[in-house]
Design a protein around this motif. Structure first.
Motif, PDB file in Angstrom:
ATOM      1  N   GLY A 186      -4.819  24.545 -35.611  1.00 46.45           N
ATOM      2  CA  GLY A 186      -5.068  24.138 -34.230  1.00 46.45           C
ATOM      3  C   GLY A 186      -6.113  23.041 -34.164  1.00 46.45           C
ATOM      4  O   GLY A 186      -6.025  22.115 -33.356  1.00 46.45           O
ATOM      5  N   SER A 187      -7.077  23.119 -35.081  1.00 41.37           N
ATOM      6  CA  SER A 187      -8.160  22.122 -35.101  1.00 41.37           C
ATOM      7  C   SER A 187      -7.634  20.753 -35.511  1.00 41.37           C
ATOM      8  O   SER A 187      -8.008  19.724 -34.959  1.00 41.37           O
ATOM      9  N   ALA A 188      -6.731  20.755 -36.503  1.00 42.56           N
ATOM     10  CA  ALA A 188      -6.181  19.474 -36.980  1.00 42.56           C
ATOM     11  C   ALA A 188      -5.394  18.775 -35.881  1.00 42.56           C
ATOM     12  O   ALA A 188      -5.479  17.553 -35.702  1.00 42.56           O
ATOM     13  N   ASP A 189      -4.639  19.554 -35.106  1.00 41.13           N
ATOM     14  CA  ASP A 189      -3.864  18.960 -34.001  1.00 41.13           C
ATOM     15  C   ASP A 189      -4.788  18.285 -32.989  1.00 41.13           C
ATOM     16  O   ASP A 189      -4.551  17.163 -32.544  1.00 41.13           O
ATOM     17  N   ALA A 190      -5.874  18.984 -32.662  1.00 45.20           N
ATOM     18  CA  ALA A 190      -6.812  18.448 -31.659  1.00 45.20           C
ATOM     19  C   ALA A 190      -7.414  17.136 -32.145  1.00 45.20           C
ATOM     20  O   ALA A 190      -7.472  16.145 -31.406  1.00 45.20           O
ATOM     21  N   ALA A 191      -7.812  17.091 -33.422  1.00 45.65           N
ATOM     22  CA  ALA A 191      -8.439  15.872 -33.962  1.00 45.65           C
ATOM     23  C   ALA A 191      -7.439  14.726 -33.993  1.00 45.65           C
ATOM     24  O   ALA A 191      -7.777  13.570 -33.689  1.00 45.65           O
ATOM     25  N   ALA A 192      -6.185  15.042 -34.301  1.00 37.45           N
ATOM     26  CA  ALA A 192      -5.162  13.982 -34.346  1.00 37.45           C
ATOM     27  C   ALA A 192      -4.970  13.369 -32.965  1.00 37.45           C
ATOM     28  O   ALA A 192      -4.875  12.141 -32.809  1.00 37.45           O
ATOM     29  N   GLY A 240     -18.884  14.767 -31.342  1.00 35.13           N
ATOM     30  CA  GLY A 240     -19.468  15.718 -30.388  1.00 35.13           C
ATOM     31  C   GLY A 240     -18.410  16.381 -29.529  1.00 35.13           C
ATOM     32  O   GLY A 240     -18.424  17.594 -29.306  1.00 35.13           O
ATOM     33  N   LEU A 241     -17.417  15.589 -29.084  1.00 36.65           N
ATOM     34  CA  LEU A 241     -16.305  16.170 -28.310  1.00 36.65           C
ATOM     35  C   LEU A 241     -15.541  17.173 -29.171  1.00 36.65           C
ATOM     36  O   LEU A 241     -15.212  18.273 -28.745  1.00 36.65           O
ATOM     37  N   ALA A 242     -15.295  16.757 -30.428  1.00 35.48           N
ATOM     38  CA  ALA A 242     -14.500  17.601 -31.346  1.00 35.48           C
ATOM     39  C   ALA A 242     -15.171  18.959 -31.546  1.00 35.48           C
ATOM     40  O   ALA A 242     -14.521  20.008 -31.507  1.00 35.48           O
ATOM     41  N   ALA A 243     -16.496  18.945 -31.703  1.00 35.29           N
ATOM     42  CA  ALA A 243     -17.227  20.202 -31.955  1.00 35.29           C
ATOM     43  C   ALA A 243     -17.116  21.148 -30.768  1.00 35.29           C
ATOM     44  O   ALA A 243     -17.192  22.372 -30.923  1.00 35.29           O
ATOM     45  N   ALA A 266     -14.961  24.578 -34.291  1.00 29.93           N
ATOM     46  CA  ALA A 266     -15.904  24.240 -35.362  1.00 29.93           C
ATOM     47  C   ALA A 266     -15.237  23.416 -36.458  1.00 29.93           C
ATOM     48  O   ALA A 266     -15.884  22.642 -37.152  1.00 29.93           O
ATOM     49  N   ASP A 267     -13.923  23.565 -36.639  1.00 29.03           N
ATOM     50  CA  ASP A 267     -13.245  22.819 -37.716  1.00 29.03           C
ATOM     51  C   ASP A 267     -12.768  21.441 -37.273  1.00 29.03           C
ATOM     52  O   ASP A 267     -12.328  20.634 -38.094  1.00 29.03           O
ATOM     53  N   VAL A 268     -12.781  21.169 -35.959  1.00 27.39           N
ATOM     54  CA  VAL A 268     -12.194  19.914 -35.476  1.00 27.39           C
ATOM     55  C   VAL A 268     -12.917  18.670 -35.986  1.00 27.39           C
ATOM     56  O   VAL A 268     -12.262  17.703 -36.420  1.00 27.39           O
ATOM     57  N   PRO A 269     -14.266  18.646 -36.002  1.00 25.91           N
ATOM     58  CA  PRO A 269     -14.943  17.423 -36.491  1.00 25.91           C
ATOM     59  C   PRO A 269     -14.485  16.995 -37.893  1.00 25.91           C
ATOM     60  O   PRO A 269     -14.279  15.801 -38.145  1.00 25.91           O
ATOM     61  N   PHE A 270     -14.262  17.952 -38.767  1.00 28.17           N
ATOM     62  CA  PHE A 270     -13.848  17.577 -40.131  1.00 28.17           C
ATOM     63  C   PHE A 270     -12.583  16.716 -40.103  1.00 28.17           C
ATOM     64  O   PHE A 270     -12.457  15.727 -40.828  1.00 28.17           O
ATOM     65  N   PHE A 271     -11.618  17.104 -39.252  1.00 30.31           N
ATOM     66  CA  PHE A 271     -10.333  16.398 -39.262  1.00 30.31           C
ATOM     67  C   PHE A 271     -10.425  14.966 -38.719  1.00 30.31           C
ATOM     68  O   PHE A 271      -9.498  14.177 -38.898  1.00 30.31           O
ATOM     69  N   GLU A 310     -20.287  21.214 -38.036  1.00 28.46           N
ATOM     70  CA  GLU A 310     -20.256  19.887 -37.399  1.00 28.46           C
ATOM     71  C   GLU A 310     -21.104  18.872 -38.144  1.00 28.46           C
ATOM     72  O   GLU A 310     -20.960  17.669 -37.948  1.00 28.46           O
ATOM     73  N   ARG A 311     -21.982  19.310 -39.033  1.00 32.42           N
ATOM     74  CA  ARG A 311     -22.812  18.360 -39.801  1.00 32.42           C
ATOM     75  C   ARG A 311     -22.042  18.069 -41.080  1.00 32.42           C
ATOM     76  O   ARG A 311     -22.024  18.873 -41.999  1.00 32.42           O
ATOM     77  N   LEU A 312     -21.372  16.910 -41.102  1.00 27.54           N
ATOM     78  CA  LEU A 312     -20.434  16.599 -42.191  1.00 27.54           C
ATOM     79  C   LEU A 312     -20.948  15.424 -43.015  1.00 27.54           C
ATOM     80  O   LEU A 312     -21.417  14.433 -42.471  1.00 27.54           O
ATOM     81  N   VAL A 313     -20.821  15.564 -44.337  1.00 32.15           N
ATOM     82  CA  VAL A 313     -21.131  14.442 -45.229  1.00 32.15           C
ATOM     83  C   VAL A 313     -19.912  14.205 -46.120  1.00 32.15           C
ATOM     84  O   VAL A 313     -19.587  15.064 -46.960  1.00 32.15           O
ATOM     85  N   PRO A 314     -19.178  13.110 -45.930  1.00 35.98           N
ATOM     86  CA  PRO A 314     -18.057  12.831 -46.841  1.00 35.98           C
ATOM     87  C   PRO A 314     -18.564  12.849 -48.275  1.00 35.98           C
ATOM     88  O   PRO A 314     -19.631  12.312 -48.574  1.00 35.98           O
ATOM     89  N   CYS A 315     -17.827  13.537 -49.154  1.00 36.68           N
ATOM     90  CA  CYS A 315     -18.298  13.639 -50.549  1.00 36.68           C
ATOM     91  C   CYS A 315     -17.132  13.373 -51.501  1.00 36.68           C
ATOM     92  O   CYS A 315     -16.670  14.266 -52.224  1.00 36.68           O
TER      93      CYS A 315
END
Ligand SMILES: C[C@](O)(CO)[C@H](O)COP(=O)(O)OP(=O)(O)OC[C@H]1O[C@@H](n2ccc(N)nc2=O)[C@H](O)[C@@H]1O
Ligand SMILES: Nc1ncnc2c1ncn2[C@@H]1O[C@H](COP(=O)(O)OP(=O)(O)OP(=O)(O)O)[C@@H](O)[C@H]1O
Length: 296
Positions: A108-114, A134-137, A141-146, A159-164
């Motif tokens: 569900g989170s991936a759909d929202a981010a898309a 901020g909207l995604a969060a 909780a998983d939406v910001p990642f996507f 919501e605190r994400l660091v691409p690695c």
């Protein structure tokens, strides 16, 4: 387009696994602090067909049982985006689900981010990424990642994400193969967090139940405190013993690590290469379990 036809799109939306997930604390409001590594996977996937149409508002069609076409992560994403940006295009949407829900895959989170990304790309004044995050969060909780959709280390409530991108190398799993198992069991995320609270186990690898050879390899050179584990396993495995058995099957079939994803129910095993993972997934015969292989 100036020929009067309206733009259409078909978005293929992948999912995620948490390659490692440690619950590190609980906030006064009951939400949990995490230290986790998200990895995007192409399959299983959802398909979201979108078409701009005259007028305004989102008209969503979805035949998936358990999803209310009037109230779901897509309608929330559209509403929050419109409130923040003032962009309220007419959108006709058809959601075809392929990502099982209650699986720990962030469907569900991936759909929202898309949808957020698609709207932002068409808005007269696109929102800057931090505002979109901020909207995604606020959706989940998983939406910001996507919104990033690359390997990320996350903390906070996610919501605190660091691409690695270097993480796969650092953890010694670059070039490995991943087998994802999606059993028919469904695990509610709120239930899983409440079960963890009740369990209230001290966070130690020895008692987390995720003992496997990979756990001897620190995830990154910087610190050896972060191991391949999932804090949800003890309470979720107790309630769903088949999930523990599936994890053990992956290890017996040669996985050098096997862990549940997110709050469950899906599990994944890491194998030495994609060819091995493909053969294991192809040969996986267990009632009501879908198996997918991926190259890392
Ligand atoms: C388990 C994970 O999937 C790991 O990535 C996420 O933490 C959960 O993300 P999610 O499914 O999008 O969860 P949400 O739909 O945002 O929250 C569902 C419920 O889970 C609990 N929740 C969620 C995230 C978090 N860090 N702490 C929590 O305690 C809250 O009770 C919340 O009401
Ligand atoms: N677009 C959507 N796709 C799937 N489920 C949705 C969607 N919108 C709302 N839901 C509701 O949210 C519930 C949880 O869905 P899902 O499990 O996919 O959430 P998630 O947090 O994205 O994934 P997970 O918690 O399994 O990692 C579903 O049972 C469903 O009722």
């Amino acid at each position: 387009m100036d020929d009067g036809t309206m733009e259409t799109a078909a978005l293929r939306i992948g999912c995620k696994v948490n390659l490692t997930l440690r619950i590190t604390g609980v906030r006064p409001n009951g939400w949990h602090e995490l230290d986790t590594v998200f990895l995007p996977l192409a399959e299983p996937s959802d398909t979201l067909r979108l078409a701009l149409r005259p007028g305004g508002g989102l008209a969503l069609h979805c035949a998936e049982p358990g999803i209310d076409p009037e109230n779901n992560t897509l309608t929330k994403a559209y509403r929050l985006f419109a409130e923040a940006s003032g962009f309220r295009p007419g959108v006709e949407a058809v959601l075809e689900k392929g990502i099982p829900h209650g699986a720990g895959l962030g469907g569900g989170s991936a759909d929202a981010a898309a949808l957020l990304g698609w709207l932002n790309a068409r808005a007269p004044e696109p929102l800057p990424l931090p505002e979109l995050v901020g909207l995604a969060a606020r959706i989940g909780a998983d939406v910001p990642f996507f919104l990033y959709n690359v390997p990320c280390r996350a903390s906070g409530i996610g919501e605190r994400l660091v691409p690695c991108p270097e993480w796969l190398d650092a953890a010694g799993v670059a070039g490995a193969g991943l087998v994802l198992l999606c059993p028919r069991e469904r695990v509610s995320t709120p239930w899983a967090y409440a079960a963890w609270d009740e369990w209230n186990r001290p966070l130690t690898e020895a008692r987390n139940g995720a003992i496997n050879r990979a756990s001897q390899k620190p995830l990154d050179g910087a610190s050896s405190i972060h191991w391949l584990e999932n804090s949800f396993e003890p309470p979720v495995f107790e309630a769903f013993p088949r999930l523990r058995r599936l994890r053990e099957q992956l290890l017996r079939q040669g996985a050098f690590a096997a862990v549940m994803s997110g709050s469950g129910s899906s599990l994944f095993g890491l194998f030495r290469d994609a060819g091995t993972a493909f053969r294991v997934a192809e040969g996986f015969r267990e009632k009501d379990v879908a198996a997918y292989s991926h190259a890392l």
